[in-house]
Design a protein around this motif. Structure first.
Motif, PDB file in Angstrom:
ATOM      1  N   GLU A   1      11.652  41.219 -13.451  1.00  0.00           N
ATOM      2  CA  GLU A   1      10.376  41.691 -12.909  1.00  0.00           C
ATOM      3  C   GLU A   1       9.503  40.478 -12.617  1.00  0.00           C
ATOM      4  OE1 GLU A   1       6.596  44.278 -14.614  1.00  0.00           O
ATOM      5  OE2 GLU A   1       8.463  44.265 -15.708  1.00  0.00           O
ATOM      6  N   ASP A   2       8.666  40.586 -11.600  1.00  0.00           N
ATOM      7  CA  ASP A   2       7.668  39.566 -11.291  1.00  0.00           C
ATOM      8  C   ASP A   2       6.290  40.120 -11.601  1.00  0.00           C
ATOM      9  OD1 ASP A   2       9.428  37.646 -10.444  1.00  0.00           O
ATOM     10  OD2 ASP A   2       9.203  38.103  -8.316  1.00  0.00           O
ATOM     11  N   PHE A   3       5.532  39.391 -12.418  1.00  0.00           N
ATOM     12  CA  PHE A   3       4.143  39.723 -12.703  1.00  0.00           C
ATOM     13  C   PHE A   3       3.294  38.865 -11.779  1.00  0.00           C
ATOM     14  CE2 PHE A   3       0.198  38.509 -14.792  1.00  0.00           C
ATOM     15  CZ  PHE A   3      -0.352  39.747 -15.053  1.00  0.00           C
ATOM     16  N   ILE A   4       2.424  39.490 -11.001  1.00  0.00           N
ATOM     17  CA  ILE A   4       1.609  38.774 -10.025  1.00  0.00           C
ATOM     18  C   ILE A   4       0.137  38.960 -10.374  1.00  0.00           C
ATOM     19  CG2 ILE A   4       0.985  38.559  -7.588  1.00  0.00           C
ATOM     20  CD1 ILE A   4       3.753  39.748  -6.939  1.00  0.00           C
ATOM     21  N   TYR A   5      -0.572  37.835 -10.542  1.00  0.00           N
ATOM     22  CA  TYR A   5      -2.022  37.862 -10.706  1.00  0.00           C
ATOM     23  C   TYR A   5      -2.631  37.210  -9.478  1.00  0.00           C
ATOM     24  CZ  TYR A   5      -6.710  36.572 -11.972  1.00  0.00           C
ATOM     25  OH  TYR A   5      -8.067  36.414 -11.959  1.00  0.00           O
ATOM     26  N   ARG A   6      -3.556  37.920  -8.847  1.00  0.00           N
ATOM     27  CA  ARG A   6      -4.271  37.384  -7.679  1.00  0.00           C
ATOM     28  C   ARG A   6      -5.762  37.407  -7.983  1.00  0.00           C
ATOM     29  NH1 ARG A   6      -0.613  41.059  -4.731  1.00  0.00           N
ATOM     30  NH2 ARG A   6       1.012  39.767  -3.833  1.00  0.00           N
ATOM     31  N   GLY A   7      -6.331  36.219  -8.124  1.00  0.00           N
ATOM     32  CA  GLY A   7      -7.771  36.102  -8.330  1.00  0.00           C
ATOM     33  C   GLY A   7      -8.469  35.907  -7.000  1.00  0.00           C
ATOM     34  N   ASN A   8      -9.800  35.817  -7.046  1.00  0.00           N
ATOM     35  CA  ASN A   8     -10.512  35.554  -5.791  1.00  0.00           C
ATOM     36  C   ASN A   8     -10.418  34.071  -5.439  1.00  0.00           C
ATOM     37  OD1 ASN A   8     -12.354  34.318  -7.437  1.00  0.00           O
ATOM     38  ND2 ASN A   8     -13.862  35.967  -7.329  1.00  0.00           N
ATOM     39  N   ALA A   9     -10.872  33.702  -4.270  1.00  0.00           N
ATOM     40  CA  ALA A   9     -10.671  32.348  -3.751  1.00  0.00           C
ATOM     41  C   ALA A   9     -11.441  31.291  -4.533  1.00  0.00           C
ATOM     42  CB  ALA A   9     -11.070  32.299  -2.284  1.00  0.00           C
ATOM     43  N   THR A  10     -12.529  31.663  -5.205  1.00  0.00           N
ATOM     44  CA  THR A  10     -13.334  30.675  -5.925  1.00  0.00           C
ATOM     45  C   THR A  10     -12.917  30.491  -7.379  1.00  0.00           C
ATOM     46  OG1 THR A  10     -14.969  32.350  -6.520  1.00  0.00           O
ATOM     47  CG2 THR A  10     -15.320  31.136  -4.460  1.00  0.00           C
ATOM     48  N   THR A  11     -12.047  31.330  -7.890  1.00  0.00           N
ATOM     49  CA  THR A  11     -11.602  31.247  -9.275  1.00  0.00           C
ATOM     50  C   THR A  11     -10.374  30.339  -9.372  1.00  0.00           C
ATOM     51  OG1 THR A  11     -12.385  33.490  -9.695  1.00  0.00           O
ATOM     52  CG2 THR A  11     -10.811  32.584 -11.252  1.00  0.00           C
ATOM     53  N   ARG A  12     -10.355  29.471 -10.388  1.00  0.00           N
ATOM     54  CA  ARG A  12      -9.216  28.595 -10.624  1.00  0.00           C
ATOM     55  C   ARG A  12      -8.655  28.860 -12.020  1.00  0.00           C
ATOM     56  NH1 ARG A  12      -8.542  28.313  -5.897  1.00  0.00           N
ATOM     57  NH2 ARG A  12      -9.547  26.782  -4.580  1.00  0.00           N
ATOM     58  N   ILE A  13      -7.350  28.955 -12.126  1.00  0.00           N
ATOM     59  CA  ILE A  13      -6.680  29.200 -13.405  1.00  0.00           C
ATOM     60  C   ILE A  13      -6.645  27.902 -14.191  1.00  0.00           C
ATOM     61  CG2 ILE A  13      -4.492  29.804 -14.480  1.00  0.00           C
ATOM     62  CD1 ILE A  13      -3.979  31.653 -12.072  1.00  0.00           C
ATOM     63  N   SER A  14      -7.060  27.961 -15.481  1.00  0.00           N
ATOM     64  CA  SER A  14      -7.051  26.766 -16.322  1.00  0.00           C
ATOM     65  C   SER A  14      -6.020  26.849 -17.449  1.00  0.00           C
ATOM     66  CB  SER A  14      -8.438  26.523 -16.917  1.00  0.00           C
ATOM     67  OG  SER A  14      -8.824  27.621 -17.709  1.00  0.00           O
ATOM     68  N   ALA A  15      -5.564  28.055 -17.809  1.00  0.00           N
ATOM     69  CA  ALA A  15      -4.562  28.195 -18.870  1.00  0.00           C
ATOM     70  C   ALA A  15      -3.773  29.480 -18.667  1.00  0.00           C
ATOM     71  CB  ALA A  15      -5.217  28.206 -20.242  1.00  0.00           C
ATOM     72  N   ILE A  16      -2.491  29.398 -19.002  1.00  0.00           N
ATOM     73  CA  ILE A  16      -1.603  30.570 -18.945  1.00  0.00           C
ATOM     74  C   ILE A  16      -0.869  30.650 -20.270  1.00  0.00           C
ATOM     75  CG2 ILE A  16       0.368  31.636 -17.797  1.00  0.00           C
ATOM     76  CD1 ILE A  16      -0.432  30.018 -15.285  1.00  0.00           C
ATOM     77  N   GLN A  17      -0.957  31.805 -20.921  1.00  0.00           N
ATOM     78  CA  GLN A  17      -0.254  32.034 -22.176  1.00  0.00           C
ATOM     79  C   GLN A  17       0.611  33.278 -22.020  1.00  0.00           C
ATOM     80  OE1 GLN A  17      -3.595  32.436 -24.824  1.00  0.00           O
ATOM     81  NE2 GLN A  17      -3.434  30.303 -25.470  1.00  0.00           N
ATOM     82  N   VAL A  18       1.899  33.115 -22.187  1.00  0.00           N
ATOM     83  CA  VAL A  18       2.846  34.229 -22.142  1.00  0.00           C
ATOM     84  C   VAL A  18       3.552  34.231 -23.490  1.00  0.00           C
ATOM     85  CG1 VAL A  18       4.826  35.214 -20.966  1.00  0.00           C
ATOM     86  CG2 VAL A  18       3.132  33.939 -19.664  1.00  0.00           C
ATOM     87  N   THR A  19       3.326  35.278 -24.291  1.00  0.00           N
ATOM     88  CA  THR A  19       3.807  35.326 -25.665  1.00  0.00           C
ATOM     89  C   THR A  19       4.679  36.553 -25.861  1.00  0.00           C
ATOM     90  OG1 THR A  19       1.710  34.340 -26.330  1.00  0.00           O
ATOM     91  CG2 THR A  19       3.094  35.240 -28.071  1.00  0.00           C
ATOM     92  N   GLU A  20       5.891  36.336 -26.388  1.00  0.00           N
ATOM     93  CA  GLU A  20       6.789  37.453 -26.676  1.00  0.00           C
ATOM     94  C   GLU A  20       6.269  38.209 -27.888  1.00  0.00           C
ATOM     95  OE1 GLU A  20      11.564  38.270 -26.924  1.00  0.00           O
ATOM     96  OE2 GLU A  20      10.811  36.313 -27.497  1.00  0.00           O
ATOM     97  N   GLN A  21       6.270  39.523 -27.817  1.00  0.00           N
ATOM     98  CA  GLN A  21       5.742  40.377 -28.865  1.00  0.00           C
ATOM     99  C   GLN A  21       6.888  41.000 -29.658  1.00  0.00           C
ATOM    100  OE1 GLN A  21       2.165  40.808 -29.206  1.00  0.00           O
ATOM    101  NE2 GLN A  21       2.444  39.019 -27.906  1.00  0.00           N
ATOM    102  N   GLY A  22       6.653  41.212 -30.942  1.00  0.00           N
ATOM    103  CA  GLY A  22       7.647  41.890 -31.772  1.00  0.00           C
ATOM    104  C   GLY A  22       8.875  41.030 -32.015  1.00  0.00           C
ATOM    105  N   TYR A  23       9.974  41.707 -32.326  1.00  0.00           N
ATOM    106  CA  TYR A  23      11.239  41.011 -32.551  1.00  0.00           C
ATOM    107  C   TYR A  23      11.737  40.421 -31.243  1.00  0.00           C
ATOM    108  CZ  TYR A  23      11.423  43.366 -37.047  1.00  0.00           C
ATOM    109  OH  TYR A  23      11.131  43.801 -38.300  1.00  0.00           O
ATOM    110  N   THR A  24      12.384  39.268 -31.319  1.00  0.00           N
ATOM    111  CA  THR A  24      12.857  38.632 -30.102  1.00  0.00           C
ATOM    112  C   THR A  24      13.991  39.434 -29.472  1.00  0.00           C
ATOM    113  OG1 THR A  24      13.647  36.596 -29.111  1.00  0.00           O
ATOM    114  CG2 THR A  24      14.499  37.104 -31.285  1.00  0.00           C
ATOM    115  N   GLN A  25      13.963  39.510 -28.159  1.00  0.00           N
ATOM    116  CA  GLN A  25      15.025  40.168 -27.400  1.00  0.00           C
ATOM    117  C   GLN A  25      15.694  39.165 -26.475  1.00  0.00           C
ATOM    118  OE1 GLN A  25      13.921  43.883 -25.628  1.00  0.00           O
ATOM    119  NE2 GLN A  25      13.096  44.681 -27.518  1.00  0.00           N
ATOM    120  N   TYR A  26      15.445  37.878 -26.691  1.00  0.00           N
ATOM    121  CA  TYR A  26      16.119  36.786 -25.982  1.00  0.00           C
ATOM    122  C   TYR A  26      15.901  36.853 -24.474  1.00  0.00           C
ATOM    123  CZ  TYR A  26      18.255  36.856 -30.548  1.00  0.00           C
ATOM    124  OH  TYR A  26      18.445  36.883 -31.901  1.00  0.00           O
ATOM    125  N   ALA A  27      14.695  37.208 -24.061  1.00  0.00           N
ATOM    126  CA  ALA A  27      14.358  37.270 -22.638  1.00  0.00           C
ATOM    127  C   ALA A  27      13.843  35.906 -22.172  1.00  0.00           C
ATOM    128  CB  ALA A  27      13.301  38.335 -22.398  1.00  0.00           C
TER     129      ALA A  27
END
Length: 120
Positions: A59-85
């Protein structure tokens, strides 16, 4: 005497190598960038797919902000027991107003991630 010392040192080294926690290395999390007091949480989403027998899911997760917003940090954290994804950034990211994050499971497994996107 030297051989006894070498054997003892070798035994200690091999024992310490066995004590490594492999569950901590099995997770595939993404933590890039940094957020400061002036930043705000732009998006918090859960990405979930249950396990399906003999199937690789993606799956692709897509975030689209407005033109004046800049991303400064991205955190992707696996929840629960690991499923080796796997999770990775496909496009965009730090300094851009948008990001696309790809997720893929192992055959017969699912995934469950929390995605936080910070910016200003």
């Amino acid at each position: 005497m030297k051989t006894l010392f070498c054997l003892l040192a070798l035994a200690v080294i091999t024992q310490s190598a066995v004590l490594v926690d492999k569950s901590a290395t099995a997770r595939n999390n993404i933590n890039i960038g940094g957020f400061y007091p002036s930043d705000r949480l732009l998006s918090r989403s859960y990405v979930y797919r249950p396990a399906v027998a003999n199937t690789i899911q993606y799956e692709d997760f897509i975030y689209r902000g407005n033109a004046t917003t800049r991303i400064s940090a991205i955190q992707v954290t696996e929840q629960g027991y690991t499923q080796y994804a796997s999770a990775w950034i496909r496009s965009g990211g730090l300094g851009y107003p948008n990001v696309t994050i790809g997720f893929q499971s192992l055959r017969g497994y699912g995934y469950y991630y929390l995605v936080d996107i910070w910016g200003r």
